[in-house]
Design an enzyme around this catalytic site. Structure first.
Site, short mmCIF file in Angstrom:
data_model
loop_
_atom_site.label_atom_id
_atom_site.label_comp_id
_atom_site.label_asym_id
_atom_site.label_seq_id
_atom_site.Cartn_x
_atom_site.Cartn_y
_atom_site.Cartn_z
N SER A 240 0.87 -1.17 0.00
CA SER A 240 0.00 0.00 0.00
C SER A 240 0.91 1.23 0.00
O SER A 240 2.13 1.10 0.10
CB SER A 240 -0.86 0.01 1.26
OG SER A 240 0.00 0.23 2.38
N LYS A 241 0.31 2.39 -0.06
CA LYS A 241 1.11 3.63 -0.07
C LYS A 241 2.02 3.70 1.15
O LYS A 241 3.18 4.07 1.06
CB LYS A 241 0.18 4.85 -0.06
CG LYS A 241 -0.39 5.14 -1.43
CD LYS A 241 -0.30 6.63 -1.73
CE LYS A 241 -0.49 6.86 -3.21
NZ LYS A 241 -1.83 7.17 -3.59
#
Ligand code: GLU
Length: 476
Positions: A240-241
């Site tokens: 994920s980010k």
């Protein structure tokens, strides 16, 4: 046969870290074999493909030093060729017109779901006489895929993977509006571009089976395949980010050197004994697909930062200043710094660099540890420095200030002599005086050697910064 690889990103977003690694593996494989790496922009999704994303991909590759051979191929521009191939398959009886309506297809999906099967086109137009075609319905073209036997992909990473043909339905090659599907476009382009080796994420593994069927229907050689496991976060969850699923441009602004990021990426899913650090030539010489692992690689910011620190320490001082200057348009404004640097500041930074680069893991840390060189008075000490500028710390500064003011010569040796003599006379440790001085002069609790800092800042600026701390009420 000369090796040809390709990197084939869809320009629907930035060049993310997984894409950058795929590009790197393709590049290394091609360079290792003295072959070519081609770049194909898969821009057939007209709604989601943007010029900005194309630019970000090209910039990101260039920044990482991954060059491609020949001109960039744009997939959408080749639609007429894709159509021609689909029509050729139709004429050869390897494909057929399908008139199934959207409602019929929805019904097939519904039935499959109800029966717990994967949705699958039931082949209802496969052998039907075209004279039964409904009027005013534009057909799609579907592949007449084999219904019996198996389709096998001998994958360099995944091993031999087999699908029962009855589980693979007759896929659409050309939509009713005449536009090619992604599956057809990839096959035709890989063939026309002479691709011998496909290297891509393992989310495309099932596509490899479908694409193999199209290659075979066309009588074309199927390129060798390598599907590499995706990248996960350090905790093993999907990237994920927070984990680092950022665009390559974000890594640039976080202060990573392209050489360090490239070195980090090559070790994500590939290994060569326990070697961690590779020059470009070493990577090219050592890279092969056999040593690509089958489990998901884990992206770990801490490891990347450590490696980046290593590359920073090994870099020439002037190169680091240039690298900082290159990211200033993005990161400078928040620090009150504009690009380009003034000549004076550039010189000071270069001079201070040997001391600064010993500790920094990113260019941002480097820039922040050089804060004292470009800070405007009054300084904004960070929290730790503020704590040292307590009433007691400020009293220590006030006490040593007259000895510094009285110095005829402002060299590192002279200021050091004065501060040492003062500490001795006052019966305290050098650190008790030096720490608040450092906090007042640099706004930080770590810096290059204090007396070097004073020499670089010069008498006027140094005394003014110290004066700022003794003139004001104690820092809150
Ligand atoms: N365009 C696809 C993607 O960005 C890659 C297709 C391929 O490598 O065959 O995921």
């Amino acid at each position: 046969m000369s090796v040809v690889t390709r990197f084939a990103p869809s320009p629907t977003g930035y060049l993310h870290i997984g894409g950058a690694r795929t590009a790197l593996f393709n590049w290394l494989y091609a360079r290792h074999h003295g072959g070519r790496m081609l770049l194909r922009i898969e821009d057939t999704d007209r709604e989601r493909s943007t010029k900005g994303a194309i630019d970000a991909i090209l910039d990101g590759l260039s920044w990482l030093g991954l060059d491609w051979d020949g001109d960039v191929v744009f997939q959408f521009a080749r639609a007429a060729r894709h159509r021609e191939v689909a029509e050729g398959l139709l004429a050869a009886g390897r494909a057929y017109h399908c008139y199934a309506s959207a409602e019929e297809l929805a019904q097939m999906r519904e039935t499959a779901r109800a029966e717990g099967r994967a949705p699958r086109y039931d082949g209802r137009w496969r052998d039907r006489d075209p004279s039964e075609a409904p009027a005013n319905v534009k057909p799609v073209i579907r592949l007449r895929a084999p219904t019996e036997g198996e389709t096998t992909v001998d994958d360099a990473v995944q091993g031999r993977v087999t699908w029962a043909n009855r589980d693979l339905d007759d896929l659409v090659l050309l939509r009713s509006d005449g536009t090619p599907t992604y599956m057809l476009a990839v096959v035709v382009d890989d063939h026309d571009m002479g691709v011998t080796q496909v290297i891509r994420g393992d989310d495309h593994l099932t596509n490899a089976a479908r694409q193999s069927q199209i290659f075979q229907a066309l009588g074309w050689d199927v390129p060798a395949m390598a599907h590499i496991p995706l990248i996960h976060g350090a905790d093993g969850a999907k990237l994920s980010k927070r984990h680092g699923a950022l665009g390559v441009d974000a890594y640039r602004d976080l202060g990573y050197l392209p050489s360090a990021l490239r070195n980090y990426l090559v070790r994500l899913g590939w290994s060569h004994g326990d070697q961690e650090v590779f020059s470009t030539a070493e990577m090219i010489a050592a890279f092969d697909l056999k040593a690509v692992g089958r489990s998901a690689a884990r992206f770990d910011f801490a490891k990347l930062s450590n490696l980046n620190g290593l590359y920073i320490r090994a870099s020439a001082d002037a190169d680091l200043v240039a690298a900082i200057e290159a990211i200033l348009p993005g990161v400078g404004p928040a620090r009150g710094l504009d690009a380009p640097l003034s000549d004076d500041l550039r010189d000071k930074l270069t001079l201070a660099m040997p001391g600064l680069k010993e500790r920094a893991k990113t260019l941002i840390e480097l820039l922040d540890s050089a804060y004292y060189l470009y800070a405007a008075r009054p300084l904004q000490p960070d929290d730790k420095a503020r704590a040292l500028l307590s009433q007691e710390g400020r009293a220590r500064i006030a006490a040593v200030l007259p000895a510094l003011e009285a110095l005829p010569d402002w060299s590192a040796a002279a200021t050091e002599g004065a501060v040492r003599a003062h500490a001795e006379a006052a019966g305290c440790k050098l650190g008790q005086v030096a720490q608040p001085l450092r906090a007042a002069l640099t706004g930080r609790t770590t810096s290059p050697p204090l007396f070097d800092v004073m020499a670089v800042l010069g008498r006027t600026e140094s005394l003014a910064r110290l004066g700022d701390q003794t003139a004001d009420p104690p820092a809150a």
